[in-house]
Design a protein around this motif. Structure first.
Motif, mmCIF file in Angstrom:
data_model
loop_
_atom_site.group_PDB
_atom_site.id
_atom_site.type_symbol
_atom_site.label_atom_id
_atom_site.label_comp_id
_atom_site.label_asym_id
_atom_site.label_seq_id
_atom_site.Cartn_x
_atom_site.Cartn_y
_atom_site.Cartn_z
ATOM 1 N N ILE A 127 -33.419 42.330 23.965
ATOM 2 C CA ILE A 127 -34.274 41.196 24.321
ATOM 3 C C ILE A 127 -35.046 40.714 23.100
ATOM 4 O O ILE A 127 -35.130 39.510 22.833
ATOM 5 N N LEU A 128 -35.592 41.660 22.326
ATOM 6 C CA LEU A 128 -36.323 41.258 21.116
ATOM 7 C C LEU A 128 -35.394 40.545 20.138
ATOM 8 O O LEU A 128 -35.791 39.564 19.492
ATOM 9 N N ALA A 129 -34.147 41.024 20.045
ATOM 10 C CA ALA A 129 -33.175 40.358 19.175
ATOM 11 C C ALA A 129 -32.927 38.928 19.669
ATOM 12 O O ALA A 129 -32.857 37.973 18.873
ATOM 13 N N ALA A 130 -32.829 38.766 20.979
ATOM 14 C CA ALA A 130 -32.595 37.437 21.552
ATOM 15 C C ALA A 130 -33.795 36.520 21.291
ATOM 16 O O ALA A 130 -33.618 35.323 20.998
ATOM 17 N N VAL A 131 -34.999 37.082 21.392
ATOM 18 C CA VAL A 131 -36.195 36.273 21.124
ATOM 19 C C VAL A 131 -36.222 35.863 19.650
ATOM 20 O O VAL A 131 -36.509 34.708 19.319
ATOM 21 N N ALA A 132 -35.868 36.815 18.775
ATOM 22 C CA ALA A 132 -35.854 36.520 17.331
ATOM 23 C C ALA A 132 -34.854 35.401 17.041
ATOM 24 O O ALA A 132 -35.175 34.395 16.389
ATOM 25 N N TRP A 133 -33.652 35.571 17.543
ATOM 26 C CA TRP A 133 -32.602 34.563 17.334
ATOM 27 C C TRP A 133 -33.067 33.189 17.827
ATOM 28 O O TRP A 133 -33.008 32.183 17.110
ATOM 29 N N GLY A 134 -33.527 33.138 19.040
ATOM 30 C CA GLY A 134 -33.891 31.854 19.645
ATOM 31 C C GLY A 134 -35.079 31.210 18.960
ATOM 32 O O GLY A 134 -35.098 29.991 18.736
ATOM 33 N N SER A 135 -36.067 32.021 18.610
ATOM 34 C CA SER A 135 -37.265 31.395 18.048
ATOM 35 C C SER A 135 -36.996 30.911 16.625
ATOM 36 O O SER A 135 -37.542 29.892 16.196
ATOM 37 N N ILE A 136 -36.137 31.641 15.900
ATOM 38 C CA ILE A 136 -35.790 31.170 14.554
ATOM 39 C C ILE A 136 -34.922 29.922 14.657
ATOM 40 O O ILE A 136 -35.122 28.942 13.946
ATOM 41 N N ARG A 137 -33.962 29.941 15.581
ATOM 42 C CA ARG A 137 -33.017 28.834 15.720
ATOM 43 C C ARG A 137 -33.728 27.538 16.126
ATOM 44 O O ARG A 137 -33.321 26.448 15.718
ATOM 45 N N GLY A 164 -21.520 21.246 31.891
ATOM 46 C CA GLY A 164 -22.057 21.797 30.635
ATOM 47 C C GLY A 164 -23.569 21.712 30.583
ATOM 48 O O GLY A 164 -24.251 22.677 30.209
ATOM 49 N N PHE A 165 -24.090 20.561 30.985
ATOM 50 C CA PHE A 165 -25.528 20.357 30.979
ATOM 51 C C PHE A 165 -26.215 21.396 31.863
ATOM 52 O O PHE A 165 -27.217 22.011 31.482
ATOM 53 N N LEU A 166 -25.641 21.595 33.074
ATOM 54 C CA LEU A 166 -26.228 22.553 34.008
ATOM 55 C C LEU A 166 -26.167 23.969 33.461
ATOM 56 O O LEU A 166 -27.136 24.729 33.555
ATOM 57 N N ALA A 167 -24.993 24.342 32.905
ATOM 58 C CA ALA A 167 -24.823 25.708 32.399
ATOM 59 C C ALA A 167 -25.825 25.996 31.289
ATOM 60 O O ALA A 167 -26.473 27.056 31.272
ATOM 61 N N VAL A 168 -25.985 25.052 30.372
ATOM 62 C CA VAL A 168 -26.944 25.236 29.278
ATOM 63 C C VAL A 168 -28.361 25.359 29.839
ATOM 64 O O VAL A 168 -29.133 26.249 29.460
ATOM 65 N N GLY A 169 -28.698 24.474 30.777
ATOM 66 C CA GLY A 169 -30.041 24.510 31.368
ATOM 67 C C GLY A 169 -30.310 25.828 32.066
ATOM 68 O O GLY A 169 -31.407 26.398 31.963
ATOM 69 N N MET A 170 -29.283 26.331 32.769
ATOM 70 C CA MET A 170 -29.471 27.583 33.509
ATOM 71 C C MET A 170 -29.603 28.779 32.560
ATOM 72 O O MET A 170 -30.403 29.683 32.809
ATOM 73 N N LEU A 171 -28.830 28.780 31.474
ATOM 74 C CA LEU A 171 -28.940 29.871 30.505
ATOM 75 C C LEU A 171 -30.283 29.811 29.784
ATOM 76 O O LEU A 171 -30.933 30.839 29.551
ATOM 77 N N LYS A 172 -30.709 28.597 29.438
ATOM 78 C CA LYS A 172 -32.043 28.461 28.838
ATOM 79 C C LYS A 172 -33.109 28.937 29.825
ATOM 80 O O LYS A 172 -34.152 29.444 29.411
ATOM 81 N N GLY A 173 -32.831 28.761 31.109
ATOM 82 C CA GLY A 173 -33.773 29.216 32.129
ATOM 83 C C GLY A 173 -34.048 30.707 32.031
ATOM 84 O O GLY A 173 -35.176 31.160 32.279
ATOM 85 N N VAL A 174 -33.024 31.479 31.663
ATOM 86 C CA VAL A 174 -33.220 32.923 31.462
ATOM 87 C C VAL A 174 -34.083 33.155 30.219
ATOM 88 O O VAL A 174 -35.058 33.921 30.234
ATOM 89 N N ALA A 175 -33.757 32.450 29.135
ATOM 90 C CA ALA A 175 -34.473 32.650 27.868
ATOM 91 C C ALA A 175 -35.924 32.191 27.959
ATOM 92 O O ALA A 175 -36.800 32.740 27.277
ATOM 93 N N VAL A 192 -38.023 32.764 30.101
ATOM 94 C CA VAL A 192 -38.916 33.854 30.517
ATOM 95 C C VAL A 192 -39.758 34.300 29.318
ATOM 96 O O VAL A 192 -40.929 34.648 29.459
ATOM 97 N N PHE A 193 -39.151 34.241 28.120
ATOM 98 C CA PHE A 193 -39.829 34.627 26.888
ATOM 99 C C PHE A 193 -40.231 33.412 26.056
ATOM 100 O O PHE A 193 -40.420 33.516 24.857
ATOM 101 N N LEU A 194 -40.322 32.253 26.703
ATOM 102 C CA LEU A 194 -40.716 31.006 26.045
ATOM 103 C C LEU A 194 -39.756 30.606 24.936
ATOM 104 O O LEU A 194 -40.147 29.996 23.944
ATOM 105 N N VAL A 195 -38.469 30.960 25.107
ATOM 106 C CA VAL A 195 -37.449 30.620 24.126
ATOM 107 C C VAL A 195 -36.541 29.561 24.741
ATOM 108 O O VAL A 195 -36.057 29.710 25.857
ATOM 109 N N ASN A 196 -36.316 28.469 23.992
ATOM 110 C CA ASN A 196 -35.532 27.342 24.490
ATOM 111 C C ASN A 196 -34.144 27.364 23.846
ATOM 112 O O ASN A 196 -33.814 26.486 23.058
ATOM 113 N N ASP A 197 -33.346 28.395 24.171
ATOM 114 C CA ASP A 197 -32.055 28.558 23.501
ATOM 115 C C ASP A 197 -31.093 29.250 24.456
ATOM 116 O O ASP A 197 -31.392 30.331 24.981
#
Lengths: 345, 345, 345
Positions: free
Chosen positions: A43-53, A187-198, A200-205
């Protein structure tokens, strides 16, 4: 995998720093109501990736700093050791540390504000846990929500704490149909739904969202499934009721639903068909509560954070403990007698 | 009358549908803190009459649908049977069902919103009852208030749920003397006070108010008297403090006072001169709390509903259970010792 | 001094009016969490001096009237005698009586509003004390805050209750650097900090602040020291974060910090180096909560009163009672079992 686990346990048992690191990693996983250091690491790796990206590296720095400060504050306050080792004093500070740089300007003074805020989040965790113990209900992420609301609202009065991306305080207005009726593609929905998981940690990726689902699957496949269903249900209900398309695209109608679905459907009740139905109603409720709190907070210019998840989950946890309300047509004296006679919970 | 009663009891005992109907009718009477199916039937007739006469038939349809859905949800959740038979799971959903079509546009999607809202109101009833059991205090209509506030505030974010008669969100302003100093005639006051009874069910009709008073008298003359005194006191206090004349004419300063007077003066305490004085202070408090919450909710564009009744009644119920506050100059440690030593309530 | 004390005790024991006066004077001292009639007398003198000097004599009149009404209401409600004699039913009404004339126009009807408000404050004291007893935490000044918020917000709806110095309802805006960066001299700071003590009683006068510190020293030198440290820390933290200079000059960033420092650092925990550190964090938290509540209440046009002190103190009192949060990853059923098995607090 098992060998890594055993090696890790050995390190943790031998060194205080190992123990502390383990508690921090478990803390990262506790945001999703898990107790697993590997899940926390991913999870921390995902937050790092997303926040840098997304060009906001201060988010991951704030999250890690606050996770460490909050976990260490619990040591200073001699909090319950078993709870501490499970990461229960780390997850709310982590979110406070992610939220502040998301919404406030990253000036030097912000970091002082963040460190104090992380320590206070741990105090608030202890306070709220003590209050909610009366009804056998966990504080969930509410220590994060309460502390961060205070710090974000406070920022308006402090000229030296700058506001960056908070919405301007405004009077609520009815959502416009034009902005709600966008063409939703797969595609739009899938991206939105996956971002919905991220989110949780205030990451938009969306890639962070995938990594977080993997992290959950490491801990429990049922939990990962609940998270997927949560973001799907939350997003679709929100679209059905007519929220703005750009909010859907940024995953903003997913994260509270994800947490509610995980909490009610997979972690806090034993999974069953009845529980799934009940959790579904709870997840729909979380969407409505999110809309309501968005309206309520519009004049104050602060976000709901994960309060909708907390409110919906509390409302759906409390009934299962006792199904008999006090008959309000009875006199108080009689009610008292009854209460006194009965053995206390 | 007695023969009708006996026949009814026979029907109820034999058929599940009879039992369910009985629970629903008692639920309608529980809004006024009564437990009487005939009172409930007369109240529903008054709601039907008033809502049709004022051109808003959706209000009575919504109320009945929600009453049925809420009562049935309690069956699904296996709620306490004795409470269920007394209608304690019906009254809050009924009010949610009356409130939504009063303030939102009656599009098809509203009815889905209403059915889900009614079911959630029952969950919230169970949750709040469990929380308040700690202090031996009933949830009153707060499950309705909380759920409806969420659904009304939520509507602002949902383009497909239309707002009809909610006040525009605005910043509060001091009441103008010009609009408060209207010439109050006896007829104007009588109509306003009778509407004040009917507004408990969001009905703006004075004949409905009379029928409801009759309905209460069927169950208890003391309760009917308390309701009359409540609307008189509430309306006069509000006029004395200078509220707008049109609000008085529509009964808006009566309904919270009616409920508070009934709850404190006739149902939850044993009637006595001292209780009457205490209930009078409570009813005046309900008027002030209504004014306060009106100010607080103006920026959000939602009404107070019956929250003023709930807040005033809770504040005046809680003290009677124990008159000793914790001496706050003592140290926490000592206070703890005292608490531990005493037998728990 | 001792001889005066003995004479006083003799008078108090013999006459009901002596007892009542003693309870009222102790009530004045309980605002600062003290139980000392001489401290109360000096405080009332300081309030009289300050309110007359700033041209608002109605403040001291309101305070004394409400102190008497509130204390007498507790007699009528047969409240716990020991608590009553310690002044625990006087301090919140006193503050309600000081607050109303500070913010509302002093028309004749205000005094009716104030007397009713003082009586209701005592009811609310009993209600909140009963609720908070569950966690062994005192209500502090929250009965005053809640009742006064209701009465101040209510005033907006009542044309015959005039608003004088309440801030206009507005949407919050980020604090301007220009108004925050004023040249702070030693004299300016000293006056602001002394006014910070007096503002506990809504008095904007530095000499009153000195008299109040003397009054505290009469009761306890540690408490007086905590009050000084509180206003210094609160004011400096607020300046450091960039609040407006005129607010600092009027002592508005001192009073919540004073109360928090006294409560956490000197009265409710046994003073020690660890407690001092903990109280320091609590005092900083009170400043942030004050800023947050200022933002939250800006759209409603009402002041925070002492709510920041109450919130911060509650948050820092609750953890010390039990350091183990409920492990939220466990199932509710298991948590229930644990709760049931344990002996209740």
């Amino acid at each position: 995998m098992n060998r890594i686990g055993r090696t890790w346990d050995t390190i943790v048992d031998r060194h205080p720093i190992g123990q502390f690191t383990d508690a921090c990693l478990r803390g990262a996983s506790q945001v999703m109501l898990q107790n697993n250091p590997l899940t926390g690491l991913l999870i921390l790796a995902a937050v790092a990736w997303g926040s840098i990206r997304t060009g906001t590296p201060a988010v991951v720095v704030g999250a890690v700093v606050a996770l460490i400060v909050g976990t260490f504050t619990a040591v200073l306050l001699r909090a319950d050791t078993a709870s501490w080792r499970q990461g229960l004093f780390g997850f709310s500070p982590l979110l406070t540390g992610a939220a502040l740089p998301s919404f406030l300007a990253t000036r030097p003074l912000l970091w002082v504000y963040l460190v104090v805020g992380a320590a206070v989040t741990t105090v608030v965790t202890l306070a709220l846990s003590n209050v909610l113990k009366t009804w056998g209900v966990p504080a969930l992420t509410f220590p994060f929500v309460l502390t961060s609301w205070f710090l974000l609202m406070g920022a308006y009065q402090f000229a030296r704490i700058g506001i960056s991306t908070l919405g301007h305080p405004a009077l609520p207005a009815q959502a416009s149909s034009r902005l709600a009726e966008v063409p939703y593609t797969f595609g739009f929905l899938a991206v939105g739904m996956l971002k919905g998981v991220a989110q949780v940690f205030l990451v938009n990726d969306w890639i962070s969202g995938i990594v977080m689902l993997v992290a959950l699957a490491v801990s429990s496949r049922v939990v990962a499934l609940a998270a997927v269903l949560g973001t799907v249900v939350g997003t679709l209900v929100a679209i059905g009721l007519g929220v703005y398309g750009d909010q859907v695209g940024n995953g903003l109608w997913g994260f509270n639903a994800v947490l509610t679905a995980v909490a009610l459907g997979a972690v806090l009740y034993r999974p069953s068909p009845a529980v799934t139905g009940y959790a579904l109603l709870g997840t729909i409720t979380a969407v409505c509560v999110q809309a309501a709190l968005t309206t309520a907070l519009t004049p104050l210019g602060i976000p709901t954070l994960t309060a909708p998840f907390v409110v919906a989950t509390w409302l759906f946890l409390l009934p299962k403990r006792d199904f008999a309300p006090i008959p309000h047509h009875e006199r108080v004296e009689e009610a008292t007698a009854v209460t006194t006679a009965r053995p206390k919970r």
